[in-house]
Design a protein around this motif. Structure first.
Motif, PDB file in Angstrom:
ATOM      1  N   SER A  32       0.846  -1.185   0.000  1.00  0.00           N
ATOM      2  CA  SER A  32       0.000   0.000   0.000  1.00  0.00           C
ATOM      3  C   SER A  32       0.886   1.241   0.000  1.00  0.00           C
ATOM      4  CB  SER A  32      -0.909  -0.001   1.229  1.00  0.00           C
ATOM      5  OG  SER A  32      -1.722   1.143   1.244  1.00  0.00           O
ATOM      6  N   VAL A  33       0.698   2.074  -1.027  1.00  0.00           N
ATOM      7  CA  VAL A  33       1.458   3.316  -1.131  1.00  0.00           C
ATOM      8  C   VAL A  33       0.483   4.456  -0.894  1.00  0.00           C
ATOM      9  CG1 VAL A  33       2.889   4.769  -2.603  1.00  0.00           C
ATOM     10  CG2 VAL A  33       3.047   2.282  -2.783  1.00  0.00           C
ATOM     11  N   SER A  34       0.687   5.180   0.210  1.00  0.00           N
ATOM     12  CA  SER A  34      -0.179   6.319   0.540  1.00  0.00           C
ATOM     13  C   SER A  34       0.386   7.582  -0.078  1.00  0.00           C
ATOM     14  CB  SER A  34      -0.257   6.497   2.057  1.00  0.00           C
ATOM     15  OG  SER A  34      -0.796   5.342   2.643  1.00  0.00           O
ATOM     16  N   TYR A  35      -0.521   8.442  -0.561  1.00  0.00           N
ATOM     17  CA  TYR A  35      -0.109   9.710  -1.141  1.00  0.00           C
ATOM     18  C   TYR A  35      -1.186  10.756  -0.873  1.00  0.00           C
ATOM     19  CZ  TYR A  35      -3.307   8.465  -4.914  1.00  0.00           C
ATOM     20  OH  TYR A  35      -4.423   8.113  -5.631  1.00  0.00           O
ATOM     21  N   TRP A  36      -0.829  12.016  -1.029  1.00  0.00           N
ATOM     22  CA  TRP A  36      -1.753  13.121  -0.785  1.00  0.00           C
ATOM     23  C   TRP A  36      -2.361  13.554  -2.111  1.00  0.00           C
ATOM     24  CZ3 TRP A  36      -4.216  14.969   3.202  1.00  0.00           C
ATOM     25  CH2 TRP A  36      -4.862  16.194   3.102  1.00  0.00           C
ATOM     26  N   ASP A  37      -3.695  13.519  -2.185  1.00  0.00           N
ATOM     27  CA  ASP A  37      -4.417  13.984  -3.361  1.00  0.00           C
ATOM     28  C   ASP A  37      -4.703  15.464  -3.178  1.00  0.00           C
ATOM     29  OD1 ASP A  37      -7.225  12.622  -5.237  1.00  0.00           O
ATOM     30  OD2 ASP A  37      -6.178  14.525  -5.445  1.00  0.00           O
ATOM     31  N   GLU A  39      -6.188  17.637  -5.204  1.00  0.00           N
ATOM     32  CA  GLU A  39      -7.521  18.066  -5.620  1.00  0.00           C
ATOM     33  C   GLU A  39      -8.577  17.765  -4.560  1.00  0.00           C
ATOM     34  OE1 GLU A  39      -8.311  16.247  -9.365  1.00  0.00           O
ATOM     35  OE2 GLU A  39      -6.917  17.534 -10.446  1.00  0.00           O
ATOM     36  N   LYS A  40      -8.546  16.563  -4.015  1.00  0.00           N
ATOM     37  CA  LYS A  40      -9.537  16.169  -3.009  1.00  0.00           C
ATOM     38  C   LYS A  40      -9.121  16.549  -1.602  1.00  0.00           C
ATOM     39  CE  LYS A  40     -11.409  12.518  -5.842  1.00  0.00           C
ATOM     40  NZ  LYS A  40     -11.789  11.156  -5.962  1.00  0.00           N
ATOM     41  N   LYS A  41      -7.861  16.985  -1.475  1.00  0.00           N
ATOM     42  CA  LYS A  41      -7.295  17.393  -0.191  1.00  0.00           C
ATOM     43  C   LYS A  41      -7.482  16.324   0.893  1.00  0.00           C
ATOM     44  CE  LYS A  41      -7.603  22.240  -1.209  1.00  0.00           C
ATOM     45  NZ  LYS A  41      -7.898  23.565  -0.781  1.00  0.00           N
ATOM     46  N   GLN A  42      -7.109  15.105   0.501  1.00  0.00           N
ATOM     47  CA  GLN A  42      -7.152  14.003   1.462  1.00  0.00           C
ATOM     48  C   GLN A  42      -6.157  12.926   1.048  1.00  0.00           C
ATOM     49  OE1 GLN A  42     -10.819  11.325   0.584  1.00  0.00           O
ATOM     50  NE2 GLN A  42     -11.562  13.423   0.509  1.00  0.00           N
ATOM     51  N   SER A  43      -5.855  12.080   1.986  1.00  0.00           N
ATOM     52  CA  SER A  43      -4.906  10.998   1.757  1.00  0.00           C
ATOM     53  C   SER A  43      -5.570   9.888   0.942  1.00  0.00           C
ATOM     54  CB  SER A  43      -4.425  10.452   3.101  1.00  0.00           C
ATOM     55  OG  SER A  43      -3.537   9.384   2.884  1.00  0.00           O
TER      56      SER A  43
END
Length: 137
Positions: A32-37, A39-43
């Motif tokens: 699982s690779v987490s990143y910051w979106d 546009e949606k301003k969420q992880s």
């Protein structure tokens, strides 16, 4: 097993996530690779299947998710042109093709049984009529 990478205002965090399938009872391991979106301003997280977890040993056994083990040391299948190691090209005439068709369909054997002395001449006339359709016999 996680690490944090800083890339131009993006923070990536990688972890192994375990998920159990309720229908089969099999536990799968995902990267699982987490990143910051932005546009949606969420992880957000992108998961990639690693394999299934062996119930007895707890080891992750590579799989493609359809209960098939991944092939070790096999290169990925590439699209496009493929080169052949051995190339063989043979030239045969039309009568060879007609002979093979006659053998496969049993026509040659039937003619041989009915006309044992003249079946070759009958085949020859049939081949001529097929191959030279506009020429009179």
């Amino acid at each position: 097993m996680s690490h944090i990478t800083h890339n131009e205002e993006m923070i990536h965090m990688t972890a192994i996530v375990y998920q159990t399938d309720n229908r089969s009872g099999i536990t799968y391991a995902y990267e699982s690779v987490s990143y910051w979106d932005k546009e949606k301003k969420q992880s957000r997280a992108k998961r990639t299947l690693i394999g299934r977890v062996d119930k007895e040993t707890g080891e992750i056994v590579p799989t493609d998710g359809r209960n098939r083990k991944k092939q070790d040391l096999k290169p990925p299948v590439k699209c496009g042109l493929k080169t052949a190691e051995i190339v063989n090209r043979s030239f045969y005439g039309a009568t060879y093709l007609l002979d093979a068709i006659g053998e496969k369909l049993g026509i040659t054997l039937d003619l041989k049984r009915c006309f044992p002395d003249t079946y070759r001449q009958i085949l020859s006339i049939a081949y001529y009529l097929i191959l030279e359709d506009s020429t009179p016999l």
